[in-house]
Design a protein around this motif. Structure first.
Motif, PDB file in Angstrom:
ATOM      1  N   GLU A  15       1.631   1.094   9.830  1.00 10.81           N
ATOM      2  CA  GLU A  15       2.121  -0.041   9.053  1.00 10.81           C
ATOM      3  C   GLU A  15       2.616   0.512   7.724  1.00 10.81           C
ATOM      4  O   GLU A  15       1.897   1.248   7.049  1.00 10.81           O
ATOM      5  CB  GLU A  15       1.003  -1.050   8.809  1.00 10.81           C
ATOM      6  N   PHE A  16       3.830   0.162   7.337  1.00 13.55           N
ATOM      7  CA  PHE A  16       4.423   0.701   6.119  1.00 13.55           C
ATOM      8  C   PHE A  16       4.355  -0.339   4.999  1.00 13.55           C
ATOM      9  O   PHE A  16       4.812  -1.468   5.166  1.00 13.55           O
ATOM     10  CB  PHE A  16       5.874   1.119   6.374  1.00 13.55           C
ATOM     11  N   VAL A  17       3.789   0.092   3.876  1.00 15.50           N
ATOM     12  CA  VAL A  17       3.644  -0.786   2.706  1.00 15.50           C
ATOM     13  C   VAL A  17       4.407  -0.159   1.552  1.00 15.50           C
ATOM     14  O   VAL A  17       3.962   0.828   0.951  1.00 15.50           O
ATOM     15  CB  VAL A  17       2.162  -0.989   2.325  1.00 15.50           C
ATOM     16  N   LYS A  18       5.556  -0.718   1.246  1.00 21.13           N
ATOM     17  CA  LYS A  18       6.407  -0.184   0.194  1.00 21.13           C
ATOM     18  C   LYS A  18       5.953  -0.711  -1.167  1.00 21.13           C
ATOM     19  O   LYS A  18       5.725  -1.915  -1.329  1.00 21.13           O
ATOM     20  CB  LYS A  18       7.862  -0.580   0.454  1.00 21.13           C
ATOM     21  N   VAL A  19       5.826   0.177  -2.146  1.00 23.68           N
ATOM     22  CA  VAL A  19       5.422  -0.217  -3.490  1.00 23.68           C
ATOM     23  C   VAL A  19       6.371   0.396  -4.512  1.00 23.68           C
ATOM     24  O   VAL A  19       7.075   1.357  -4.225  1.00 23.68           O
ATOM     25  CB  VAL A  19       3.969   0.224  -3.810  1.00 23.68           C
ATOM     26  N   THR A  20       6.355  -0.200  -5.686  1.00 22.85           N
ATOM     27  CA  THR A  20       7.074   0.364  -6.828  1.00 22.85           C
ATOM     28  C   THR A  20       6.039   0.873  -7.804  1.00 22.85           C
ATOM     29  O   THR A  20       5.152   0.128  -8.231  1.00 22.85           O
ATOM     30  CB  THR A  20       7.953  -0.701  -7.506  1.00 22.85           C
ATOM     31  N   THR A  21       6.112   2.147  -8.129  1.00 26.72           N
ATOM     32  CA  THR A  21       5.101   2.732  -9.001  1.00 26.72           C
ATOM     33  C   THR A  21       5.696   3.900  -9.781  1.00 26.72           C
ATOM     34  O   THR A  21       6.688   4.499  -9.370  1.00 26.72           O
ATOM     35  CB  THR A  21       3.882   3.213  -8.184  1.00 26.72           C
ATOM     36  N   SER A  22       5.122   4.203 -10.915  1.00 22.42           N
ATOM     37  CA  SER A  22       5.502   5.366 -11.705  1.00 22.42           C
ATOM     38  C   SER A  22       4.286   5.805 -12.504  1.00 22.42           C
ATOM     39  O   SER A  22       3.233   5.164 -12.443  1.00 22.42           O
ATOM     40  CB  SER A  22       6.679   5.040 -12.643  1.00 22.42           C
TER      41      SER A  22
END
Length: 203
Positions: A29-36
């Motif tokens: 299962e792919f969980v895309k996130v935005t992070t830095s």
């Protein structure tokens, strides 16, 4: 399994390519996130105390992080692939190649953060120059080995390809192919693989 990821990361791409090459993509299962480094994802933090991508949550609920740890786990699910030789000189060759490529990613990402995230008045030119010297050192080493890669595939070769791909993505005007022709020729061939074509970072 669940993979927490961001498609721009070369470390993530390394895991994605490995998943595709091993035929394990449908099990994830792919969980895309935005992070830095300055804006961390709550979803990622809940799974990984270091808040780094990629993070793989195994079926037992335990997380794995660091792309090298994740790829070793994935390879353990398909032991016949031989991506990490079990012993002998071949094993150390693959691990050295993988470490070279990962180190190149580290330095390229560090330089990118310095230029892309740090305020201009606080940027340290010598830091960037030092990181890029490491990138060129890695490129020179990979160029010296590229002729031995052939059309084979293992964990080190995947890492090397993803490191080169990151340079194209973030350092498009670098012109590394002109200085490292053997590596460029091999990468041109390897990058035609379906797994590489399907994991290209966003434009």
């Amino acid at each position: 399994m669940k993979l927490i990821y961001s498609p721009a990361s070369p470390y993530v791409r390394k895991v994605l390519v490995t998943l595709k090459e091993l035929g394990l993509e449908d099990k994830v299962e792919f969980v895309k996130v935005t992070t830095s480094v300055v804006d961390q994802s709550d979803v990622l933090a809940a799974a990984n105390p270091l808040t780094r991508i990629p993070t793989l949550v195994m079926d037992n609920g335990k997380p794995l992080y660091d792309s090298r740890v994740i790829t070793q786990y994935l390879v353990s699910l398909v032991p016949s692939c031989g991506y990490y030789p079990a012993s002998g000189e071949a094993r150390w060759d693959v691990l050295r190649l993988e470490a070279t490529a990962e180190g190149m990613m580290d330095s390229a990402v560090n330089a990118r953060y310095e230029r892309g995230l740090r305020p201009a008045e606080k940027q340290w030119d010598d830091w960037v120059d030092g990181q890029m010297k490491k990138v060129h050192g890695a490129l020179k080493a990979l160029d010296g080995e590229a002729a031995s890669f052939g059309d084979g595939i293992n964990a080190g070769i995947i890492a090397a390809a993803c490191a080169c791909g990151y340079l194209d993505f973030r350092y498009g005007d670098m012109g590394w192919r002109n200085t490292y022709p053997a590596l460029a020729a091999w990468y041109a061939m390897f990058s035609e693989r379906k797994s590489m074509q399907e994991t290209q970072p966003p434009a």
